[in-house]
Design a protein around this motif. Structure first.
Motif, mmCIF file in Angstrom:
data_model
loop_
_atom_site.group_PDB
_atom_site.id
_atom_site.type_symbol
_atom_site.label_atom_id
_atom_site.label_comp_id
_atom_site.label_asym_id
_atom_site.label_seq_id
_atom_site.Cartn_x
_atom_site.Cartn_y
_atom_site.Cartn_z
ATOM 1 N N ARG A 88 0.829 -1.214 0.000
ATOM 2 C CA ARG A 88 0.000 0.000 0.000
ATOM 3 C C ARG A 88 0.856 1.254 0.000
ATOM 4 O O ARG A 88 0.509 2.257 -0.608
ATOM 5 C CB ARG A 88 -0.917 0.015 1.224
ATOM 6 N N TRP A 89 1.970 1.180 0.711
ATOM 7 C CA TRP A 89 2.854 2.354 0.793
ATOM 8 C C TRP A 89 3.364 2.734 -0.591
ATOM 9 O O TRP A 89 3.446 3.902 -0.951
ATOM 10 C CB TRP A 89 4.022 2.058 1.740
ATOM 11 N N LEU A 90 3.689 1.683 -1.385
ATOM 12 C CA LEU A 90 4.198 1.943 -2.734
ATOM 13 C C LEU A 90 3.185 2.728 -3.563
ATOM 14 O O LEU A 90 3.548 3.523 -4.424
ATOM 15 C CB LEU A 90 4.517 0.624 -3.439
ATOM 16 N N ALA A 91 1.892 2.514 -3.259
ATOM 17 C CA ALA A 91 0.840 3.171 -4.046
ATOM 18 C C ALA A 91 0.534 4.581 -3.538
ATOM 19 O O ALA A 91 -0.150 5.348 -4.209
ATOM 20 C CB ALA A 91 -0.414 2.319 -4.017
ATOM 21 N N VAL A 136 -6.719 1.685 15.332
ATOM 22 C CA VAL A 136 -6.917 3.125 15.522
ATOM 23 C C VAL A 136 -6.280 3.890 14.363
ATOM 24 O O VAL A 136 -6.855 4.814 13.812
ATOM 25 C CB VAL A 136 -6.312 3.595 16.865
ATOM 26 N N VAL A 137 -5.064 3.489 14.014
ATOM 27 C CA VAL A 137 -4.397 4.070 12.844
ATOM 28 C C VAL A 137 -4.312 2.946 11.815
ATOM 29 O O VAL A 137 -3.429 2.098 11.884
ATOM 30 C CB VAL A 137 -2.978 4.577 13.199
ATOM 31 N N PRO A 138 -5.251 2.898 10.867
ATOM 32 C CA PRO A 138 -5.228 1.814 9.891
ATOM 33 C C PRO A 138 -3.942 1.848 9.073
ATOM 34 O O PRO A 138 -3.289 2.897 8.971
ATOM 35 C CB PRO A 138 -6.434 2.103 8.992
ATOM 36 N N VAL A 139 -3.598 0.698 8.516
ATOM 37 C CA VAL A 139 -2.334 0.560 7.798
ATOM 38 C C VAL A 139 -2.122 1.695 6.800
ATOM 39 O O VAL A 139 -1.071 2.320 6.763
ATOM 40 C CB VAL A 139 -2.304 -0.810 7.081
ATOM 41 N N SER A 140 -3.152 2.004 5.998
ATOM 42 C CA SER A 140 -2.940 3.001 4.950
ATOM 43 C C SER A 140 -3.474 4.372 5.350
ATOM 44 O O SER A 140 -3.872 5.164 4.514
ATOM 45 C CB SER A 140 -3.587 2.533 3.656
ATOM 46 N N ALA A 143 2.516 6.670 8.321
ATOM 47 C CA ALA A 143 1.997 5.586 9.147
ATOM 48 C C ALA A 143 2.086 4.277 8.381
ATOM 49 O O ALA A 143 2.368 3.216 8.943
ATOM 50 C CB ALA A 143 0.560 5.874 9.548
ATOM 51 N N CYS A 144 1.868 4.345 7.082
ATOM 52 C CA CYS A 144 1.918 3.158 6.243
ATOM 53 C C CYS A 144 3.353 2.627 6.177
ATOM 54 O O CYS A 144 3.591 1.428 6.303
ATOM 55 C CB CYS A 144 1.389 3.517 4.857
ATOM 56 N N LEU A 145 4.302 3.558 6.021
ATOM 57 C CA LEU A 145 5.715 3.170 6.012
ATOM 58 C C LEU A 145 6.074 2.515 7.344
ATOM 59 O O LEU A 145 6.727 1.476 7.395
ATOM 60 C CB LEU A 145 6.580 4.423 5.781
ATOM 61 N N ASN A 146 5.598 3.121 8.416
ATOM 62 C CA ASN A 146 5.857 2.570 9.743
ATOM 63 C C ASN A 146 5.298 1.150 9.852
ATOM 64 O O ASN A 146 5.965 0.248 10.357
ATOM 65 C CB ASN A 146 5.241 3.485 10.801
#
Lengths: 345, 489
Positions: free
Chosen positions: B62-65, B179-183, B188-191
């Motif tokens: 997802r981060w790549l996108a 609470v903080v969804p992946v994307s 946050a996504c990188l984390n």
């Protein structure tokens, strides 16, 4: 040129701002306008404008055609000018009007938006210049129809020592944005920006302002009040910028709104962007319901609920109306507000 | 006046960033760069179960996108995500059983830092020393967690994130990313893809955590990013106070710190989360180096009458970009945000909070004090929103900015979205400079300029300092004074 004017000129709807544009996040035009109606023909206007009783020169812009004048100017003895934007039929309109108040001149500009048919999409640009020592009071009464789409943008350029006062009164439209951008040079120049939006049903009104202080000792006072009912949506975006070197700026902004139903909405963004250190800047913003104690008191004295509510909301908005300097315009504004709030009948 | 004297002394004794040392210890690095193999490497290093690896890989996809956001009022050269280490850990064969087994160099580091590992005194037998349970995260890895036994006796779980993934997978699975969804956002996504450790806390129903919990973060390795993940769950009727401190060595390059903190608060529970952030701010004159502190912090008041309180003192970092937020879902839940953000030199801060009122009768309060000096820029950005169902909700916001010097900037950008007719929102903001009259008065009473500034600034931020736990408040007061050193005169 605003993005709506560009879209009207090119027919390219992707030019329209959407919710993804930060400055338009609460006034989505791209999601609303799937097509633009064609440009309308010239129309004869037979009705009188809301400020007809005050006399003065009338500058008429029917269906976006600027008729019989190149610009509006002030005079030595505070002349009154009525500027009427009339959308007589459905169609897309983009127009520009120049207002110039020369050194030492004054002017009371009474501006009205009068949509007479549903389906008008209007983009109105005003270029306002006030020279040194000039004074301009601008009163805008936007009485659009429920299905109108209007974007009005005034670019105000002040010289040192100029004075600019503005009051916007609006009952909203399908989408409506009245934007004022003031370039404030300080050095004795002063600015007052007021507004009131009174919305019901599904109407929307966006009052946006940007005041950029670039010189020493500028004064800005701003007060906007709103009352929303039904499923209406009121938007206030006010930005005060104090550039480097604009020391001793005194800028105050207030926005206060009442939500009178559970489905109405208020969105506000009062911003301060300060790049100078010797300044006094403040903003206050409140959103809430009518004071229940005051309402209870009025009802307990025998007033029906509707009357009590109208009285209290009128008093709330009254503060903005009272700041209008031109006496005749103030009376017309007060009557218009009372009518909108249901006390006029 | 004792506190003032201390501030004055602190200012006099410290001339520059005091945590700028580097501890020379052996470290394990993953190769530079970021790809799916690095994610697998991190997961394998941590001995993680398959579901966790999948979770990370999904986040990486997802981060790549996603596109890096650029809307904040902060400016920095484009980050090269391939030119950084995503895993750096002090080399150790096995997890230490006690402080004695920790690399003495690391302990020395903590000693230099003074405050966070105060329980060292307890271990040394000092009577009356306050009790703090500490999880120390060195670069990306949790090095030591103290007081575990004492906490376990009352049922509190306090451990590193990787341990929690191994020992308490059911809790982690249930709450991680809830609470903080992946994307949620780019950082946050990188984390989510590359986080290597962090703290995990679970407070069981009805338990009041017997001591302050604390995590101390330090970036030590060069060219490395720090990506820690904190998850705190306060079960029904429980209470916990959590402190977080951060420092980093002085380096010429910028280092990225992209953490995620998730708080889950259930019925009648309360979490108090305090941060004193003092990452290396970069060179005060040239602006070179410093940490990019891009952090996502969010609390979810999931059930009725849950309460959360964020307090932050942000004095460090080249760039601070964070908005600790509260989702007020449970009826009658409340959120508080107290913030002091100090910027000096070339620092930039864009920070504030979001109060999202979803439940009826929810309350929130925001007190933000921004101080900008030097050539810095300090922005308060906040959102207060009320959902149609959040009838009877209330918010009070006060954000004040103080400007010291001609070249700094202070901005206030609040967003208010009210979607029902039975809520009350109040917001006020002021921007002024340090009053000449007050400065003159203090100087005329015998204080030198810097002490006078420290005194006035401490008065300005008092409302927020008072909400910090005692020891942190003293530390924070000193930090504010030190951060503003050299800004006047």
């Amino acid at each position: 040129m605003s993005s709506l004017a560009k879209a009207i000129a090119t027919g390219d709807l992707t030019q329209l701002p959407s919710r993804r544009d930060e400055d338009w996040r609460w006034t989505d035009l791209r999601g609303l306008l799937r097509t633009l109606p064609p440009k309308p023909d010239h129309a004869e206007v037979t009705t009188e404008g809301p400020f007809a009783a005050l006399g003065g020169d009338v500058f008429l812009v029917p269906n976006g055609f600027v008729e019989g004048f190149t610009h509006i100017e002030g005079g030595p003895d505070n002349p009154v000018a009525q500027l009427r934007f009339v959308a007589a039929e459905a169609g897309s309109i983009a127009t520009t009007v120049l207002v110039a108040v020369r050194s030492g001149q004054t002017l009371t500009l009474l501006e009205s938006y009068e949509a007479q048919a549903d389906g008008a999409v209007s983009d109105i640009a005003l270029d306002i210049q006030v020279a040194e020592g000039g004074r301009l009071e601008r009163i805008v009464l936007a009485a659009d129809r429920a299905e109108s789409v209007t974007v009005s943008t005034a670019a105000v350029t002040l010289a040192p020592g100029a004075s600019y006062a503005q009051t916007i009164l609006t009952s909203g439209a399908r989408r409506q944005r009245i934007e004022t951008r003031v370039s404030h040079p300080g050095q004795g120049a002063s600015v007052r920006l007021d507004g009131a939006y009174l919305l019901h049903e599904q109407r929307h009104a966006d009052t946006t302002s940007v005041v950029t202080h670039s010189g020493l000792g500028g004064v800005t006072s701003q007060l906007t009040k709103g009352v929303v009912e039904g499923q209406a949506r009121g938007v206030f975006q006010g930005r005060i910028v104090v550039e480097r070197g604009a020391d001793q700026t005194d800028a105050r902004m207030g926005h206060h709104a009442l939500i009178l139903s559970d489905k109405a909405e208020i969105d506000a963004k009062p911003e301060l962007l300060i790049f100078a250190d010797d300044v006094q800047c403040a903003h206050g913003n409140t959103v809430g319901a009518l004071d229940e104690n005051a309402l209870f008191y009025a009802r307990q004295r025998g007033m029906p609920f509707e009357v009590a509510r109208a009285m209290l909301t009128q008093a709330f908005v009254g503060e903005v109306v009272d700041r209008i300097e031109h006496e005749g315009a103030r009376e017309i504004a007060a009557a218009w507000v009372a009518e909108q709030l249901g006390r006029g009948q | 006046m004792a506190a003032v004297k201390e501030t004055v002394a602190a200012v006099a004794e410290l001339e520059k960033y005091q945590h700028g040392f580097i501890t020379d210890i052996e470290q394990d690095f993953a190769p530079k760069g970021l790809n799916a193999d690095i994610v697998r490497f991190i997961s394998a290093k941590k001995d993680e179960p398959e579901w966790m690896l999948q979770w990370r890989l999904d986040a990486f996809e997802r981060w790549l996108a996603l596109e890096e956001p650029d809307w904040a009022k902060v400016h920095y050269p484009k980050i090269d995500y391939q030119d950084s280490y995503y895993y750096a850990a002090p080399s150790q064969k096995a997890g230490p059983m006690s402080l004695d087994e920790v690399d003495p160099d690391i302990l020395e580091t903590y000693k230099k830092l003074g405050i966070p590992l105060r329980e060292q005194e307890v271990l040394a037998g000092v009577q009356g020393a306050p009790k703090y349970a500490v999880d120390a995260v060195f670069d990306s890895v949790s090095v030591v967690t103290t007081f575990k036994k004492e906490l376990a006796a009352v049922g509190v779980i306090f451990c590193s994130m990787s341990e929690a993934i191994r020992e308490h997978p059911e809790l982690v699975k249930k709450y991680l990313g809830s609470v903080v969804p992946v994307s949620d956002n780019y950082f946050a996504c990188l984390n989510s893809a590359v986080f290597s450790d962090g703290s995990f806390v679970y407070i069981p129903p009805g338990v009041r955590c017997p001591m302050e919990l604390s995590t101390y973060f330090r970036i030590n390795a060069k060219d490395s990013g720090q990506f820690e993940r904190t998850l705190i769950i306060a079960d029904k009727g429980s209470y916990c106070s959590y402190l977080e401190g951060c420092t980093a060595p002085m380096r010429d390059e910028n280092q990225l710190h992209a953490a995620v903190v998730e708080l889950i608060i259930l019925e009648d529970a309360e979490i108090k989360y305090s941060t004193v952030q003092n990452w290396y701010p970069g060179d005060p004159v040239t602006g070179k180096g410093g940490i990019y502190n891009f952090v996502t912090k969010r609390a979810d008041c999931r059930e009725p009458r849950a309460k959360v309180s964020w307090t932050q003192v942000e004095t460090g970092s080249a760039i601070t970009w964070k908005y600790p937020s509260c989702i007020l879902r449970g009826e009658g839940s409340s959120g508080e945000f107290y913030s002091i953000a100090v910027t000096n030199g070339h620092q930039q801060a864009d920070t504030g909070t979001k109060m999202i009122h979803l439940g009826a009768n929810t309350k929130s309060r925001i007190i933000s004090k921004g101080i900008s000096a030097g050539k810095s820029s300090n922005t308060y950005r906040g959102l207060v929103s009320a959902h149609p169902k959040a009838v009877g909700s209330r918010n009070f916001t006060q954000c004040d900015s103080l400007l010291i010097g001609k070249d700094c900037a202070a901005h206030t950008v609040p967003y208010i979205e009210a979607r029902n007719g039975q809520s009350v929102f109040e917001h006020e903001a002021t921007t002024t400079r340090l009053s000449d009259d007050q400065l003159f008065y203090c100087q005329q009473r015998g204080l030198d300029t810097e002490s006078a500034v420290a005194l006035l600034v401490n008065g300005f931020v008092r409302d927020v300092l008072q909400t910090l736990p005692m020891e942190f408040a003293v530390e924070a007061q000193k930090l504010v004074a030190i951060s503003l050193e050299g800004s006047v005169g």
